[in-house]
Write an enzyme that holds these catalytic residues in place. Structure first.
Site, PDB file in Angstrom:
ATOM      1  N   GLU A   1      -7.126   4.783   7.363  1.00 18.90           N
ATOM      2  CA  GLU A   1      -6.933   6.211   7.060  1.00 18.90           C
ATOM      3  C   GLU A   1      -8.154   6.770   6.335  1.00 18.90           C
ATOM      4  O   GLU A   1      -8.521   7.934   6.527  1.00 18.90           O
ATOM      5  CB  GLU A   1      -5.636   6.393   6.244  1.00 18.90           C
ATOM      6  CG  GLU A   1      -4.421   6.231   7.144  1.00 18.90           C
ATOM      7  CD  GLU A   1      -3.176   5.679   6.472  1.00 18.90           C
ATOM      8  OE1 GLU A   1      -3.067   5.745   5.235  1.00 18.90           O
ATOM      9  OE2 GLU A   1      -2.308   5.169   7.211  1.00 18.90           O
TER      10      GLU A   1
ATOM     11  N   GLU B   1      -5.992  -4.904  10.261  1.00 20.94           N
ATOM     12  CA  GLU B   1      -4.975  -3.891  10.527  1.00 20.94           C
ATOM     13  C   GLU B   1      -5.327  -3.130  11.795  1.00 20.94           C
ATOM     14  O   GLU B   1      -6.121  -2.169  11.747  1.00 20.94           O
ATOM     15  CB  GLU B   1      -4.887  -2.906   9.356  1.00 20.94           C
ATOM     16  CG  GLU B   1      -4.477  -3.537   8.045  1.00 20.94           C
ATOM     17  CD  GLU B   1      -3.834  -2.505   7.119  1.00 20.94           C
ATOM     18  OE1 GLU B   1      -2.707  -2.754   6.677  1.00 20.94           O
ATOM     19  OE2 GLU B   1      -4.447  -1.469   6.868  1.00 20.94           O
TER      20      GLU B   1
ATOM     21  N   HIS C   1      -9.695   1.233   4.338  1.00 21.66           N
ATOM     22  CA  HIS C   1      -8.437   1.399   5.071  1.00 21.66           C
ATOM     23  C   HIS C   1      -8.682   2.355   6.243  1.00 21.66           C
ATOM     24  O   HIS C   1      -9.475   3.293   6.134  1.00 21.66           O
ATOM     25  CB  HIS C   1      -7.346   1.958   4.148  1.00 21.66           C
ATOM     26  CG  HIS C   1      -6.008   1.968   4.814  1.00 21.66           C
ATOM     27  ND1 HIS C   1      -5.620   2.960   5.672  1.00 21.66           N
ATOM     28  CD2 HIS C   1      -4.997   1.070   4.775  1.00 21.66           C
ATOM     29  CE1 HIS C   1      -4.406   2.683   6.131  1.00 21.66           C
ATOM     30  NE2 HIS C   1      -3.999   1.534   5.606  1.00 21.66           N
TER      31      HIS C   1
ATOM     32  N   GLY D   1       2.578  -1.183   4.355  1.00 18.77           N
ATOM     33  CA  GLY D   1       2.637   0.243   4.047  1.00 18.77           C
ATOM     34  C   GLY D   1       4.069   0.706   3.863  1.00 18.77           C
ATOM     35  O   GLY D   1       4.672   0.522   2.804  1.00 18.77           O
ATOM     36  N   GLY D   2       4.647   1.285   4.899  1.00 17.92           N
ATOM     37  CA  GLY D   2       5.976   1.891   4.811  1.00 17.92           C
ATOM     38  C   GLY D   2       7.019   1.008   4.149  1.00 17.92           C
ATOM     39  O   GLY D   2       7.766   1.463   3.269  1.00 17.92           O
TER      40      GLY D   2
ATOM     41  N   SER E   1       2.848  -2.172  10.459  1.00 11.78           N
ATOM     42  CA  SER E   1       4.280  -2.225  10.789  1.00 11.78           C
ATOM     43  C   SER E   1       4.927  -3.589  10.522  1.00 11.78           C
ATOM     44  O   SER E   1       5.784  -4.035  11.289  1.00 11.78           O
ATOM     45  CB  SER E   1       4.525  -1.777  12.233  1.00 11.78           C
ATOM     46  OG  SER E   1       4.128  -0.419  12.397  1.00 11.78           O
TER      47      SER E   1
ATOM     48  N   ASN F   1       0.871  -1.166   0.000  1.00 11.88           N
ATOM     49  CA  ASN F   1       0.000   0.000   0.000  1.00 11.88           C
ATOM     50  C   ASN F   1       0.912   1.222   0.000  1.00 11.88           C
ATOM     51  O   ASN F   1       1.457   1.585   1.033  1.00 11.88           O
ATOM     52  CB  ASN F   1      -0.895  -0.035   1.254  1.00 11.88           C
ATOM     53  CG  ASN F   1      -1.698   1.248   1.415  1.00 11.88           C
ATOM     54  OD1 ASN F   1      -1.777   2.060   0.509  1.00 11.88           O
ATOM     55  ND2 ASN F   1      -2.291   1.416   2.592  1.00 11.88           N
ATOM     56  N   TRP F   2       1.074   1.800  -1.174  1.00 12.81           N
ATOM     57  CA  TRP F   2       2.025   2.913  -1.301  1.00 12.81           C
ATOM     58  C   TRP F   2       1.517   4.207  -0.681  1.00 12.81           C
ATOM     59  O   TRP F   2       2.256   5.161  -0.543  1.00 12.81           O
ATOM     60  CB  TRP F   2       2.362   3.150  -2.781  1.00 12.81           C
ATOM     61  CG  TRP F   2       3.161   2.057  -3.420  1.00 12.81           C
ATOM     62  CD1 TRP F   2       3.521   0.856  -2.861  1.00 12.81           C
ATOM     63  CD2 TRP F   2       3.714   2.056  -4.746  1.00 12.81           C
ATOM     64  NE1 TRP F   2       4.258   0.118  -3.753  1.00 12.81           N
ATOM     65  CE2 TRP F   2       4.389   0.831  -4.917  1.00 12.81           C
ATOM     66  CE3 TRP F   2       3.681   2.964  -5.791  1.00 12.81           C
ATOM     67  CZ2 TRP F   2       5.044   0.495  -6.109  1.00 12.81           C
ATOM     68  CZ3 TRP F   2       4.327   2.633  -6.979  1.00 12.81           C
ATOM     69  CH2 TRP F   2       5.011   1.417  -7.141  1.00 12.81           C
ATOM     70  N   LYS F   3       0.240   4.264  -0.377  1.00 12.89           N
ATOM     71  CA  LYS F   3      -0.376   5.490   0.154  1.00 12.89           C
ATOM     72  C   LYS F   3      -0.060   6.660  -0.788  1.00 12.89           C
ATOM     73  O   LYS F   3       0.055   6.463  -1.994  1.00 12.89           O
ATOM     74  CB  LYS F   3       0.075   5.735   1.595  1.00 12.89           C
ATOM     75  CG  LYS F   3      -0.120   4.466   2.458  1.00 12.89           C
ATOM     76  CD  LYS F   3      -0.026   4.702   3.923  1.00 12.89           C
ATOM     77  CE  LYS F   3      -0.213   3.379   4.656  1.00 12.89           C
ATOM     78  NZ  LYS F   3      -0.292   3.546   6.101  1.00 12.89           N
TER      79      LYS F   3
ATOM     80  N   GLY G   1       1.855   2.255  10.806  1.00 14.20           N
ATOM     81  CA  GLY G   1       2.812   3.353  10.697  1.00 14.20           C
ATOM     82  C   GLY G   1       3.425   3.776  12.014  1.00 14.20           C
ATOM     83  O   GLY G   1       4.029   4.833  12.114  1.00 14.20           O
TER      84      GLY G   1
HETATM   85  P1  PGA Z   1       2.444   0.250   7.743  1.00 15.43           P
HETATM   86  O1  PGA Z   1       1.034   0.501   7.013  1.00 15.43           O
HETATM   87  O2  PGA Z   1       3.015  -1.037   7.188  1.00 15.43           O
HETATM   88  O3  PGA Z   1       3.280   1.442   7.351  1.00 15.43           O
HETATM   89  O4  PGA Z   1       2.189   0.173   9.200  1.00 15.43           O
HETATM   90  C1  PGA Z   1       0.145  -0.566   6.778  1.00 15.43           C
HETATM   91  C2  PGA Z   1      -1.084  -0.038   6.092  1.00 15.43           C
HETATM   92  O5  PGA Z   1      -1.496   1.102   6.385  1.00 15.43           O
HETATM   93  O6  PGA Z   1      -1.682  -0.727   5.248  1.00 15.43           O
END
Ligand code: PGA
Length: 234
Positions: free
Chosen positions: A92, A159, A90, A218-219, A197, A9-11, A165
């Site tokens: 967010e 999640e 998600h 994500g990250g 994470s 997930n590149w956001k 994050g």
């Molecule tokens: P993260 O994000 O790996 O940076 O914690 C996961 C996500 O939001 O899908």
């Protein structure tokens, strides 16, 4: 035997140039996985990834088919770019953009109707976990989507909001506990991903849990070598 899935997930990160470099590195590693890229890079991803082991998708979509919805992107549009997956709900989107369970469920249904596999994200906040409400929250989020025609071949990603994050991962046992609970409400074939994470050094232990079928990253999905290592761990 459920097929494993690791999805990046590149956001809202990257540029055309960084996108090109990242896609090249993932393709060169020849790992089966998926990347959910920002909308403007979908055409680039489709062109680079067609015929490879890497699937691509988007990070959200509109629940509407078409119309006066400025700024929105429909499922049919994603389909035209060959998207295999789309993230829905998600945390967010839920917390920063106010998406409700009903809206997430409508997006889930719109994706499925267009033949795109939704990756439905569910998860509790720290406050909800500490209040002992984790199961109630994820069940509510899941049931809202399931009410729209069942699970089909959709993917579910657990999640925990407090792990996204933050560098604070759920332990493999905490992940398994929630995954087992979700599994009880889903078919034996449904793929259940863990997200929050996930890094190269904790991925293998989490993926070793019986009801964890891969991860939503994500990250670490923005760092080619980290993402490739996580795919290999799966
Ligand atoms: P993260 O994000 O790996 O940076 O914690 C996961 C996500 O939001 O899908």
């Amino acid at each position: 035997m459920r097929e494993r899935l690791v999805a990046g997930n590149w956001k809202m990160h990257g540029s055309r140039e960084s996108c090109r470099a990242l896609l090249d590195a993932i393709v060169a590693a020849d790992v089966a996985c998926a990347v959910c890229v920002p909308f403007p890079y979908l055409a680039q991803a489709a062109e680079r990834l067609r015929g490879t082991r890497v699937a691509w998708g988007a990070q959200t979509l509109s629940e509407h088919a078409q119309g006066a919805f400025t700024g929105e992107v429909s499922a049919a549009m994603l389909g035209e770019f060959g998207c295999r997956y789309v993230l829905v709900g998600h945390s967010e989107r839920r917390h920063l953009f106010g998406e409700t369970d009903a809206q997430v469920a409508a997006k889930f249904a719109a994706a499925r109707a267009a033949g795109i596999t939704p990756i439905l994200c569910v998860g509790e906040t720290l406050q909800e976990r500490e209040a002992g409400r984790t199961q109630e929250v994820v069940a509510r989020q899941l049931d809202a989507a399931l009410a729209r025609g069942g699970i089909g071949d959709a993917v579910v990603a657990y999640e925990p909001v407090w792990a996204i994050g933050t560098g604070r991962t759920a332990t493999p046992e905490q992940a398994q506990e929630v995954h087992a609970f979700l599994r009880g409400r889903l078919s034996a074939q449904t793929r259940l991903l863990y997200g929050g994470s996930v890094k190269p050094d904790n991925a293998a232990a989490i993926f070793a849990m019986p009801d964890v079928d891969g991860g939503l990253i994500g990250g670490a999905s923005l760092v080619a070598n980290d993402f490739i290592a996580i795919c290999r761990a799966a």
